[in-house]
Scaffold this active site. Sequence first.
Site, short mmCIF file in Angstrom:
data_model
loop_
_atom_site.label_atom_id
_atom_site.label_comp_id
_atom_site.label_asym_id
_atom_site.label_seq_id
_atom_site.Cartn_x
_atom_site.Cartn_y
_atom_site.Cartn_z
CG ASP A 1 -9.76 -1.02 4.75
OD1 ASP A 1 -9.36 -1.31 3.62
OD2 ASP A 1 -9.09 -1.20 5.78
CE LYS B 1 -3.67 -2.49 2.36
NZ LYS B 1 -4.31 -2.89 3.61
CD GLN C 1 -3.40 -4.54 6.75
OE1 GLN C 1 -3.37 -3.58 5.98
NE2 GLN C 1 -3.86 -5.72 6.38
#
Length: 263
Positions: A112, A45, A89
């Site tokens: 997300d 990322k 995460q």
Amino acid sequence: MNIKEYVAKRKSEIKEYVAGLEVKPYLVVIQVNEDAGSNAYVKGKLKDCAELGIRADLIKLPIDTTEENLLKIIENCNKNPEITGFIVQMPLPKQIDEEKVKIAVDPSKDVDGFHPLSPLNPCTPQGVMDYLKNEQVEMLGKNALVIGRSNIVGKPMAKLLLKESCNVTVVHSKTSFEDMSRYIANADIIVIAIGRQGYLDNKYQYKPSAVIVDVGISRDETGLHGDAVPGLPVRLQTPVPGGVGLLTRLSLIENLLKIYKGL
Ligand code: NAP
């Protein structure tokens, strides 16, 4: 266009767009684990952001971080006007409730798409959908089979396929072999996300015109493997590696830009 070509095309468009911006989009990644998979995803990322001229920072917290501390850091990110969007995460250590964390992220900064009120979709299903559309895969009235029913892949994938007027069936670990075989034989689009290496193989029959999207990732000493064995007798099958993982990474950037542009 294969996935690598598609991702390269979108990245070059995004790079050009970002180069013309005075204030760059700013992504923050919060990581509270030492998981090998997560380390690789986070690295990917940050690398994508660097390549595209997007500002990005990693907040790496010790594994014994308390839930309270993590929620405070999330609140700071929610309030910081410089931050376009951020992600926490997964997985999180066991002292932290993942569901609490998902709803602590301000939906307007939720890259997300995990918050129930998030205007964005989770990156993997959204990335798959964008690719299928780019490939002009016909969806209206087609039989779509989603294997796996998780909150981050299977369920949102089914919702997106339904939105495109597919006839959607969702199957899972309690589906019998006979039913699974019947659904697979009848499917025009199969999205599989179960994490069982080589689950889809020649014991099943497929429509020659079918499209198989292989989301699954299993790791062993020989590398990464998908949920489908390579080379099934269908029109299109996405590879692993070099398939849906790239779409997921791209989709994160697309979601960040949607937030930057005000959705
Ligand atoms: P998950 O939360 O563990 O869910 C797995 C799903 O698969 C469950 O719904 C489970 O059914 C179903 N399942 C398990 N064994 C099955 C079987 N033998 N037959 C039919 N269904 C079965 O996993 P996830 O987070 O959705 O991820 C799934 C896979 O995708 C993993 O390999 C993950 O690493 C990969 N993944 C890849 C990407 C990417 O970017 N490429 C992104 C996300 C995830 P039950 O509900 O009945 O238990």
